[in-house]
Scaffold this motif. Structure first.
Motif, short mmCIF file in Angstrom:
data_model
loop_
_atom_site.label_atom_id
_atom_site.label_comp_id
_atom_site.label_asym_id
_atom_site.label_seq_id
_atom_site.Cartn_x
_atom_site.Cartn_y
_atom_site.Cartn_z
N UNK A 1 -2.72 -2.30 -3.86
CA UNK A 1 -3.93 -1.60 -3.43
C UNK A 1 -4.76 -1.26 -4.66
N UNK A 2 -5.96 -1.83 -4.76
CA UNK A 2 -6.79 -1.57 -5.93
C UNK A 2 -7.81 -0.49 -5.62
N UNK A 3 -8.67 -0.19 -6.63
CA UNK A 3 -9.63 0.90 -6.48
C UNK A 3 -10.64 0.64 -5.38
N UNK A 4 -11.11 -0.61 -5.26
CA UNK A 4 -12.10 -0.94 -4.24
C UNK A 4 -11.53 -0.76 -2.83
N UNK A 5 -10.25 -1.12 -2.67
CA UNK A 5 -9.61 -0.93 -1.37
C UNK A 5 -9.47 0.54 -1.03
N UNK A 6 -9.13 1.34 -2.07
CA UNK A 6 -8.99 2.78 -1.85
C UNK A 6 -10.31 3.42 -1.48
N UNK A 7 -11.40 2.80 -1.88
CA UNK A 7 -12.72 3.38 -1.65
C UNK A 7 -13.25 3.11 -0.24
N UNK A 8 -12.54 2.34 0.55
CA UNK A 8 -12.99 2.01 1.89
C UNK A 8 -13.03 3.27 2.76
N UNK A 9 -14.02 3.29 3.66
CA UNK A 9 -14.10 4.40 4.60
C UNK A 9 -12.92 4.33 5.57
N UNK A 10 -12.44 5.49 6.00
CA UNK A 10 -11.34 5.51 6.93
C UNK A 10 -10.01 5.12 6.31
N UNK A 11 -9.88 5.31 5.00
CA UNK A 11 -8.65 4.95 4.30
C UNK A 11 -7.47 5.72 4.87
N UNK A 12 -6.36 5.01 5.13
CA UNK A 12 -5.13 5.62 5.58
C UNK A 12 -4.02 5.26 4.59
N UNK A 13 -3.23 6.24 4.23
CA UNK A 13 -2.16 6.02 3.26
C UNK A 13 -0.82 6.40 3.89
N UNK A 14 0.15 5.54 3.69
CA UNK A 14 1.51 5.83 4.16
C UNK A 14 2.18 6.73 3.11
N UNK A 15 2.07 8.03 3.32
CA UNK A 15 2.54 8.97 2.30
C UNK A 15 4.06 9.01 2.16
N UNK A 16 4.76 8.47 3.16
CA UNK A 16 6.21 8.37 3.04
C UNK A 16 6.60 7.42 1.91
N UNK A 17 5.68 6.50 1.57
CA UNK A 17 5.92 5.55 0.49
C UNK A 17 5.06 5.85 -0.73
N UNK A 18 4.44 7.02 -0.76
CA UNK A 18 3.55 7.36 -1.87
C UNK A 18 3.83 8.74 -2.45
N UNK A 236 -6.74 19.20 -4.78
CA UNK A 236 -7.31 17.88 -4.53
C UNK A 236 -6.30 16.92 -3.89
N UNK A 237 -5.04 17.00 -4.28
CA UNK A 237 -4.04 16.11 -3.70
C UNK A 237 -3.72 16.50 -2.25
N UNK A 238 -3.70 17.80 -1.98
CA UNK A 238 -3.51 18.23 -0.59
C UNK A 238 -4.69 17.74 0.25
N UNK A 239 -5.89 17.87 -0.30
CA UNK A 239 -7.07 17.39 0.41
C UNK A 239 -7.02 15.89 0.67
N UNK A 240 -6.56 15.13 -0.33
CA UNK A 240 -6.43 13.67 -0.17
C UNK A 240 -5.45 13.34 0.93
N UNK A 241 -4.33 14.05 0.96
CA UNK A 241 -3.32 13.79 1.99
C UNK A 241 -3.89 14.08 3.38
#
Length: 245
Positions: A1-18, A236-241
């Protein structure tokens, strides 16, 4: 996952693996750097007022945090399977190295610190003990230089727009890359100069040389910045999650 992908609207992250620990890591590392500067300053000015047990407890707490999180991040490859394996090196290995050093300092101060502080030249006594490990500390400084160069070259550390505060600079990834790389470089500068600092202090007539001044300033400044940055990242990290669940 690169920076451009992270910048997409509606980004979802599998926090169990992050999983990420650089919140508490940042505060502990900053407190450790600042603590070393304060301890040396106290030993130089009023050694009789220094409480070895207190500093042993402080370094022990910080060392335990950094060693535990750094060791897990170093040995679990990649810790963040979602796309940030370089964090294992940048945060994991550096925290592990610093954490073990703080634990070693804690053990020494607990067992021998009071005796060292009662000697005629306590700073010289401490410097002679620190001299053998100063080579490793200098090596860590060179490693931090490498991280700083990689951070700018590959534009690492950029936050996605879904992260509060830091995400405001998502369109300019070089901004955070320069900021974080600059912090690593400054800490590295102090670490590279550490063998020269020890050499300045180990003589009976300890001298406040240029390496001593530079190391004190860069570690004090970066220590404060890392504490503040880590504290901010708890928000900021809580907000990101919350924004990417």
């Amino acid at each position: 996952m690169n920076t451009s992908q992270l910048a997409q609207e509606g980004l979802k992250i599998d926090w169990a693996n992050m999983p990420t620990y650089n919140t508490i890591m940042s505060i502990a590392a900053g407190a450790g750097l600042l603590g070393i500067v304060i301890l040396v300053k106290q030993v130089m000015s009023k050694p009789t007022e220094v409480t070895a047990e207190g500093w042993a407890l402080a370094f022990g707490v910080l060392g335990a945090i950094l060693t535990t999180t750094g060791l897990h991040m170093t040995l679990t490859w990649p810790l963040a399977a979602g796309g940030f394996p370089f964090d294992n090196i940048i945060f994991g290995e550096t925290s592990l190295g610093f954490g073990v050093l703080l634990l070693a300092a804690s053990v020494y101060l607990w067992r021998r610190g009071a005796d060292a502080l009662t000697r005629p030249e306590p700073l010289a006594a401490l410097a002679k003990v620190a001299q053998p490990i100063s080579v490793f500390i200098g090596g860590l400084g060179l490693a931090l230089f490498g991280i700083a160069v990689a951070g700018v070259k590959y534009q690492l550390f950029a936050a996605p727009p879904q992260e509060p505060i830091s995400g405001e600079f998502a369109e300019w990834p070089l901004v955070e890359a320069i900021f974080m790389s600059g912090l690593f470089a400054l800490v590295g500068l102090g670490a590279v100069l550490f063998p020269f600092v020890v050499n300045s202090f180990k003589s009976v007539s300890a001298k406040v040389t240029l390496p001593v001044k530079v190391t004190g300033v860069v570690w004090a400044v970066t220590g404060v910045v890392f504490i503040l940055f880590g504290a901010m990242n708890f928000f900021t990290h809580i907000g990101l999650i919350v924004n990417t669940m």
